[in-house]
Enzyme design. Structure first.
Site, PDB file in Angstrom:
ATOM      1  N   HIS A 369       0.813  -1.215   0.000  1.00 45.87           N
ATOM      2  CA  HIS A 369       0.000   0.000   0.000  1.00 45.87           C
ATOM      3  C   HIS A 369       0.847   1.265   0.000  1.00 45.87           C
ATOM      4  CE1 HIS A 369      -3.418  -2.569   1.808  1.00 45.87           C
ATOM      5  NE2 HIS A 369      -3.150  -2.838   0.563  1.00 45.87           N
ATOM      6  N   ARG A 512      -9.210  -5.007 -20.230  1.00 49.35           N
ATOM      7  CA  ARG A 512      -8.862  -6.413 -20.404  1.00 49.35           C
ATOM      8  C   ARG A 512      -9.508  -7.189 -19.268  1.00 49.35           C
ATOM      9  NH1 ARG A 512      -2.718  -8.229 -20.176  1.00 49.35           N
ATOM     10  NH2 ARG A 512      -2.960  -7.799 -17.964  1.00 49.35           N
ATOM     11  N   GLU A 611      -0.999 -13.194 -27.587  1.00 47.80           N
ATOM     12  CA  GLU A 611       0.123 -13.439 -26.670  1.00 47.80           C
ATOM     13  C   GLU A 611       0.659 -14.850 -26.808  1.00 47.80           C
ATOM     14  OE1 GLU A 611      -0.613 -11.223 -22.666  1.00 47.80           O
ATOM     15  OE2 GLU A 611      -2.499 -12.189 -23.205  1.00 47.80           O
ATOM     16  N   ASP A 635       4.226 -11.482 -23.018  1.00 52.20           N
ATOM     17  CA  ASP A 635       3.984 -12.918 -23.006  1.00 52.20           C
ATOM     18  C   ASP A 635       4.401 -13.566 -24.315  1.00 52.20           C
ATOM     19  OD1 ASP A 635       3.014 -13.842 -20.475  1.00 52.20           O
ATOM     20  OD2 ASP A 635       1.311 -12.515 -20.757  1.00 52.20           O
ATOM     21  N   CYS A 682       0.656  -3.625 -26.939  1.00 52.41           N
ATOM     22  CA  CYS A 682       0.668  -3.042 -25.594  1.00 52.41           C
ATOM     23  C   CYS A 682       1.701  -3.689 -24.665  1.00 52.41           C
ATOM     24  CB  CYS A 682      -0.722  -3.106 -24.973  1.00 52.41           C
ATOM     25  SG  CYS A 682      -1.362  -4.774 -24.817  1.00 52.41           S
TER      26      CYS A 682
HETATM   27  C1  PEP Z   1       1.791  -8.655 -22.385  1.00 52.14           C
HETATM   28  O1  PEP Z   1       1.826  -9.845 -22.105  1.00 52.14           O
HETATM   29  O2  PEP Z   1       2.537  -8.127 -23.230  1.00 52.14           O
HETATM   30  C2  PEP Z   1       0.849  -7.760 -21.698  1.00 52.14           C
HETATM   31  C3  PEP Z   1       0.711  -6.509 -22.071  1.00 52.14           C
HETATM   32  O3  PEP Z   1       0.166  -8.247 -20.636  1.00 52.14           O
HETATM   33  P1  PEP Z   1       0.777  -8.461 -19.178  1.00 52.14           P
HETATM   34  O4  PEP Z   1       2.111  -7.783 -19.148  1.00 52.14           O
HETATM   35  O5  PEP Z   1      -0.200  -7.863 -18.251  1.00 52.14           O
HETATM   36  O6  PEP Z   1       0.864  -9.943 -19.089  1.00 52.14           O
HETATM   37 MG    MG Z   2       0.266 -10.780 -20.943  1.00 49.39          MG
END
Ligand code: PEP
Ligand code: MG
Length: 755
Positions: A369, A512, A611, A635, A682
């Protein structure tokens, strides 16, 4: 290894030393006695104790064996002679023939010429040299490792006496002028990015308890009650302060904290302790000790966090009991770095935010926190810094380099200068990025890009305005869940999502659905114990196996977005069938909402995160069923190379700027273009200017990244020319992967691209 007899002997010696230290007589007399005991025990003709005085001078304070008239006369500068060398290096030294050593500095008043061997150790406290302890022998004695260790243990006991302020005045012991301090670098983990420096302030709420047993239990009960009431109202005041009053997760955390302050179990335990005959202070201490003992055993991060909140409160309560609850703001340095074992979120807010520049914790985790609150205040934080409180002294200059995950304590001049320059440069860059805020992310040749934010907490939303990002390209809903102690209801979820949409205004937000499992565990869902969590039961796999969870989340999203645009995407889809199933759940919820007559979102767009590599070969079918695709390279790259993204040993081994990754991404770009499906990316790559340059070259036009990356990536785009970049990518097809990053960097350099 010490033998049993040696250990017994050493315990006996330490007991004698302790008794001598606690004995009557002046500090000088006790020190005289102590050197005698040590000389006898170590079978040395000489034992001398040098104490550090102002001006980096080591003064002979007591000796057994050297001439007595040398006491308080013989002085050596740090670095001068063997004793000075021990202080300068803070390391022990053992020499069979000391006089032939080049550093030997002969002092005739001591009469030491007859002693040949010498063993000395620094007297250390908190990484600071307070003096030097030396034994000498006539013969050329070879001191053993065990003997050096024994002398070091003895020096630890002596450190107490030296630090006590009886031998030299406490003023001389002040570290402000850097006497006897050594620079130290400490490692930790980044809890909030940034770079800062300031004077150390040790966060210690320890109150010395003078009386343990209560004279009048009824009076103690009253004192406890009053202190609790005073503490609760002080917390209310803290929460009412205007700059933290606005909603957000930090607000939720502080509200929970307030609830803890009224926790009946906690208050009861303290009142029981008073009942048993303790003073109010001792009762609070007892409960605190118990809490701490439990904390060290609990591994569950959520529970640890709750217990840390309770510790924070007990410390606060002690302050109220002792009447010392007002932070001595006037005594705090103009710019300071706070050092703490751990702290609760409200404790951080006790400090003046304008002066507080950084935070170093011995414990802490990214979801703790205090870290969440520090992020809201933009304070760099490093956690898990071992022994920080022991190694830093109040007033020391401390540099918190959260980006590099290190803390510099009492840094040398050159490091100070380098850090100062970096802080300046960061400030300069921030200003120049701020100037880009309202300019489009457009290449020099006119190609437009959309830069979006990755977010996970309400606290991140203000960055939309600050950075000029066009929307939220990835809202990681799991973070809202990770901060809670139970599963949020549909109503609670809807309220959170609604606040996100409200703060985003007319900018789009891509939600998401829950991506838990892997490295993101929920404290209240402990049943996941996969051997290989990244490839285990996570994300959409859990959602499809536990459809109620997904249904509730989608219900909350539909409710929150009523009358607006809703963008929702599913993580970790590995085959089209999984999308069909997830979509089926969404359809059920839509039907339900319709049947109940609720107002639906004005438009619903459904997307998938790319991913898992298997999806590549199903793209044509998949793209026909979705409204957008977003590539999660974090991922994707881990699965392409079969390399755990969180394993530091593998961090440098594979590079995303390489043939396999670029080929896969290139195919995705082509497939989406053919199917006319909007595409975004992303993963962390999007926020690294050089990597982002490659992505733009491949054809990506929408990138989503951390707020701090928007400025640097926009600067890169605005300095970029597409044609030569596309030429470079075409050439690189024949270059081995390992050469790619270097070639790209050279290209950027040659073409004036700001990366
Ligand atoms: C990714 O896997 O690139 C992603 C954006 O998701 P996370 O990092 O939350 O797994
Ligand atoms: Mg991911």
């Amino acid at each position: 290894m010490e033998t049993g007899a040696a250990a017994t002997g050493s315990r006996r010696l330490l007991r004698r030393l302790r008794d001598a230290m606690a004995g009557s007589g002046s500090a000088q007399q006790r020190l005289d006695e102590i050197v005698k005991i040590i000389a006898a025990d170590m079978v040395a003709e000489v034992c001398s104790c040098y104490v550090m005085r102002a001006g980096e001078v080591l003064e002979l304070f007591a000796t057994e064996g050297l001439r007595r008239e040398a006491v308080h006369r013989t002085r050596l500068r740090v670095g001068e002679g063997l004793v000075g060398a021990i202080a300068a290096t803070a390391r022990p030294l053992a020499l069979a023939d000391a006089q032939s050593h080049p550093d030997f500095a002969y002092r005739p008043e001591t009469g030491e010429e007859i002693y040949h061997s010498l063993m000395g150790v620094p007297i250390l406290r908190g990484g600071r040299v307070l003096g030097v302890l030396v034994v000498q022998n006539r013969t050329q004695r070879n001191y053993t490792e065990d003997e050096i260790e024994a002398l070091q243990t003895i020096a630890m006991v002596l450190a107490e006496l030296a630090a006590g302020g009886e031998l030299v005045s406490p003023v001389e012991l002040q570290p402000s002028n850097g006497i006897g301090l050594l620079p130290v670098r400490l490692d930790g983990i980044k809890l909030n990015a940034g770079l800062a420096s300031g004077a150390a302030v040790l966060h210690e709420r320890r109150v010395v308890i003078h009386q343990v047993v209560a004279e009048d239990p009824a009076a103690e009960r009253k004192r406890l009650r009053e202190a609790v009431a005073a503490m609760q109202s002080a917390i209310d005041d803290l929460l009412a302060q205007s700059d933290i009053a606005a909603g957000g997760e930090h607000r939720d955390i502080l509200e929970t904290y307030r609830m803890f302050a009224a926790d009946r179990g906690w208050l009861q335990r303290m009142s029981d302790a008073v009942q048993s005959g303790l003073t109010a202070e001792a009762a609070v201490q007892k409960v605190q000790d118990e809490t701490h003992a439990r904390m060290t055993q609990v591994s569950d991060p959520y529970l640890r966090e709750r217990l840390a909140d309770l510790e924070d409160l007990t410390g606060r309560l002690q302050q109220h009991l002792s009447g010392r609850h007002q932070a001595a703001e006037a005594d705090l340095p103009a710019e300071f770095v706070l050092i703490a074992r751990n702290m609760g979120p409200a404790e951080l807010l006790d400090y003046d935010r304008r002066r507080l520049k950084g935070l170093v914790l011995e414990e802490g985790s990214p979801t703790s926190h205090v870290a969440v609150v520090a992020r809201a205040l933009d304070i760099p934080v490093i956690g898990r810094v071992k022994d920080a409180l022991a190694k830093v002294e109040a007033g020391d200059l401390v540099v918190v380099d959260a980006d590099e995950q290190q803390v510099f304590v009492r840094p040398a001049e050159d490091i100070q200068q380098a850090v100062g320059a970096r802080i300046e440069a960061r400030l300069g860059r921030r200003l120049s990025y701020a100037a880009l805020r309202d300019l489009p992310a457009e290449t020099r040749c006119g190609t437009r890009l959309s830069l979006q934010l990755n977010a996970g907490l309400l606290l991140d939303l203000p960055y939309l305005d600050e950075t000029g990002a066009e929307g939220v390209g990835l809202f990681r809903t799991e973070l809202l869940f990770m901060l809670r102690h139970d599963f949020p209801s549909v109503g609670q979820q809807a309220a959170s999502y609604r606040r996100v949409l409200e703060q985003a205004g007319d900018r789009p937000v891509t939600f998401r659905t829950l991506d838990i499992g892997g490295d993101k565990l929920l404290p209240y869902m402990s049943e996941i114990a996969d051997e290989n969590p990244a490839m285990g039961w996570r994300a959409i796999r859990i959602a499809l196996d536990r459809p109620a969870m997904l249904r509730h989340q989608l219900r909350a999203l539909l409710r929150a977005a009523s009358g607006r645009r809703l963008k929702v995407m599913f993580p970790m889809i590995a085959e089209t069938g999984e999308l069909d199933q997830a979509r089926g759940v969404l359809d059920l919820e839509l039907e339900r909402a319709r049947a109940r007559g609720g107002k639906l979102p004005e438009k619903i767009e459904v997307g998938v995160m790319f991913e898992v590599p298997s999806l590549l070969w199903e793209l044509p079918a998949l793209l026909g069923k979705i409204d957008f695709l977003s590539v999660g390279t974090n991922d994707l790259v881990q699965f392409l190379f079969a390399a755990d993204r969180g394993n530091p040993r593998l961090a440098e081994r594979y590079d995303a700027l390489s043939l396999p990754v670029m080929r896969v991404l290139g195919e995705v770009v082509r497939a989406c273009a053919t199917a006319k499906v909007p595409l975004a990316l992303c993963g962390e790559m999007a926020g690294q200017p050089l990597d982002a340059m490659a992505l733009v070259g491949l054809g990506f036009r929408s990138l989503s990244m951390a707020p701090s990356s928007i400025g640097p990536v926009k600067a890169m785009i605005r300095s970029l020319e597409m044609a030569p970049l596309e030429g470079l990518l075409a050439e690189l097809g024949n270059v081995p992967s390992r050469g790619w990053r270097g070639r790209m960097r050279n290209f950027a350099h040659d073409h004036g691209v700001l990366v």
